[in-house]
Design a protein around this motif. Structure first.
Motif, short mmCIF file in Angstrom:
data_model
loop_
_atom_site.label_atom_id
_atom_site.label_comp_id
_atom_site.label_asym_id
_atom_site.label_seq_id
_atom_site.Cartn_x
_atom_site.Cartn_y
_atom_site.Cartn_z
N LEU A 150 -19.86 -11.92 83.23
CA LEU A 150 -21.01 -12.84 83.19
C LEU A 150 -22.26 -12.23 83.82
N SER A 151 -22.07 -11.13 84.58
CA SER A 151 -23.23 -10.48 85.20
C SER A 151 -24.13 -9.83 84.14
N ARG A 152 -23.63 -9.73 82.90
CA ARG A 152 -24.48 -9.19 81.82
C ARG A 152 -25.52 -10.19 81.34
N LEU A 153 -25.31 -11.47 81.67
CA LEU A 153 -26.19 -12.53 81.15
C LEU A 153 -27.43 -12.71 82.02
N THR A 154 -28.52 -13.14 81.36
CA THR A 154 -29.72 -13.54 82.11
C THR A 154 -29.43 -14.89 82.77
N ASN A 155 -30.31 -15.31 83.68
CA ASN A 155 -30.12 -16.60 84.34
C ASN A 155 -30.08 -17.75 83.34
N ARG A 156 -30.96 -17.70 82.33
CA ARG A 156 -30.99 -18.77 81.32
C ARG A 156 -29.71 -18.74 80.47
N GLU A 157 -29.25 -17.55 80.11
CA GLU A 157 -28.01 -17.45 79.33
C GLU A 157 -26.82 -17.97 80.12
N LEU A 158 -26.79 -17.65 81.42
CA LEU A 158 -25.69 -18.13 82.27
C LEU A 158 -25.74 -19.65 82.40
N GLN A 159 -26.95 -20.17 82.55
CA GLN A 159 -27.13 -21.63 82.66
C GLN A 159 -26.57 -22.32 81.40
N ILE A 160 -26.90 -21.77 80.24
CA ILE A 160 -26.45 -22.38 78.98
C ILE A 160 -24.95 -22.18 78.79
N ASP A 178 -35.21 -29.11 77.50
CA ASP A 178 -36.51 -29.29 76.82
C ASP A 178 -36.91 -28.05 76.03
N ILE A 179 -35.93 -27.55 75.24
CA ILE A 179 -36.21 -26.42 74.33
C ILE A 179 -35.69 -26.79 72.95
N LYS A 180 -36.07 -26.01 71.95
CA LYS A 180 -35.67 -26.32 70.57
C LYS A 180 -34.18 -26.00 70.38
N GLN A 181 -33.57 -26.73 69.44
CA GLN A 181 -32.15 -26.54 69.18
C GLN A 181 -31.87 -25.13 68.64
N ASN A 182 -32.79 -24.63 67.80
CA ASN A 182 -32.54 -23.28 67.25
C ASN A 182 -32.69 -22.21 68.33
N THR A 183 -33.45 -22.52 69.40
CA THR A 183 -33.53 -21.59 70.55
C THR A 183 -32.18 -21.53 71.24
N VAL A 184 -31.54 -22.70 71.40
CA VAL A 184 -30.20 -22.75 72.01
C VAL A 184 -29.22 -21.93 71.16
N SER A 185 -29.30 -22.10 69.84
CA SER A 185 -28.41 -21.36 68.94
C SER A 185 -28.61 -19.85 69.07
N THR A 186 -29.87 -19.43 69.20
CA THR A 186 -30.17 -18.00 69.36
C THR A 186 -29.59 -17.47 70.68
N ILE A 187 -29.78 -18.24 71.75
CA ILE A 187 -29.26 -17.83 73.06
C ILE A 187 -27.74 -17.78 73.04
N LYS A 188 -27.13 -18.76 72.34
CA LYS A 188 -25.66 -18.78 72.21
C LYS A 188 -25.18 -17.50 71.53
N LYS A 189 -25.88 -17.09 70.47
CA LYS A 189 -25.50 -15.85 69.77
C LYS A 189 -25.63 -14.64 70.70
N ASN A 190 -26.70 -14.61 71.48
CA ASN A 190 -26.88 -13.51 72.45
C ASN A 190 -25.74 -13.48 73.47
N ILE A 191 -25.34 -14.66 73.94
CA ILE A 191 -24.25 -14.76 74.92
C ILE A 191 -22.96 -14.19 74.30
N PHE A 192 -22.66 -14.63 73.07
CA PHE A 192 -21.44 -14.16 72.40
C PHE A 192 -21.46 -12.65 72.20
N ASP A 193 -22.65 -12.13 71.81
CA ASP A 193 -22.77 -10.67 71.59
C ASP A 193 -22.55 -9.90 72.88
N LYS A 194 -23.20 -10.36 73.95
CA LYS A 194 -23.10 -9.64 75.24
C LYS A 194 -21.68 -9.68 75.81
#
Length: 213
Positions: A150-160, A178-194
């Motif tokens: 989990l140390s690979r994640l940014t603070n926002r990615e870890l929060q999500i 208070d962010i867009k749903q597609n932003t959450v989806s993008t961050i989720k993909k980044n989390i899975f990739d990392k």
């Protein structure tokens, strides 16, 4: 060494595990004193009051995870040697226990001969690590992320990631942050990739293993 009385603590919530371990200890170190506990809360108290030299403890108890009490045990007795005896997969968990202060790690799935070796090494060398553990320790020197992916994640990615682990969906996460749903989806993909994972079940397991202990 066998002639000197050694004081052991066996901490496991299954009495049959403690009894089996005591039989091995009696064979390897006949002149030993063995204390038992099934309670995580009693471990540090016994370390303080009984001058425990070698503690053999499980990773999980009904009243919590033993990882966080290893530093307390070392504070109570800086000379104590701690062998973690657990069913948890060695390659996933051993590094964080070493970082917390463990002097050895052996799986409950090991053959009896390996468990005997672990006890003997703890008595004579003050530590026991298998080839798997030693290899991970060498890798960790070059790649500290091994101890916690989990140390690979940014603070926002870890929060999500934590919000997913708490059972929230994309829409709930988007509304709370208070962010867009597609932003959450993008961050989720980044989390899975990392983290090199493919689904939420794997993510939840990682968060529980490495973050919510």
């Amino acid at each position: 060494m066998e002639n000197k009385e050694i004081v052991f603590l066996l901490a496991d919530d299954h009495s049959i595990v403690r009894q089996g371990m005591e039989i091995l200890i009696d064979e390897i170190v006949p002149n030993s004193k063995v204390y038992h506990t099934s309670s995580l809360l009693q471990i540090v108290e016994l370390v303080k009051s009984k001058e425990i030299e070698i503690a053999i403890i499980d990773a999980h108890f009904p009243d919590g995870n033993s990882l966080h009490i290893l530093p307390e045990m070392k504070n109570a007795n800086p000379h104590i040697k701690i062998l973690v005896f657990t069913g948890l997969e060695e390659d996933l968990h051993v590094l964080k226990f070493i970082k917390a202060g463990a002097n050895g790690y052996v799986s409950k799935l090991s053959e009896e001969e390996q468990i005997r070796q672990a006890i003997s090494d703890m008595v004579h060398k003050g530590e026991y690590f298998s080839a798997v553990s030693r290899n991970l320790m060498v890798q960790f020197v070059h790649n500290p992320e091994l101890i916690n992916p989990l140390s690979r994640l940014t603070n926002r990615e870890l929060q999500i990631a934590e919000m997913y682990a708490d059972g929230l969906g994309n829409l709930e996460i988007a509304n709370q942050l208070d962010i867009k749903q597609n932003t959450v989806s993008t961050i989720k993909k980044n989390i899975f990739d990392k983290l090199k994972i493919e689904n939420l079940v794997e993510l939840i397991d990682l968060v529980k293993t490495h973050h919510k202990i």
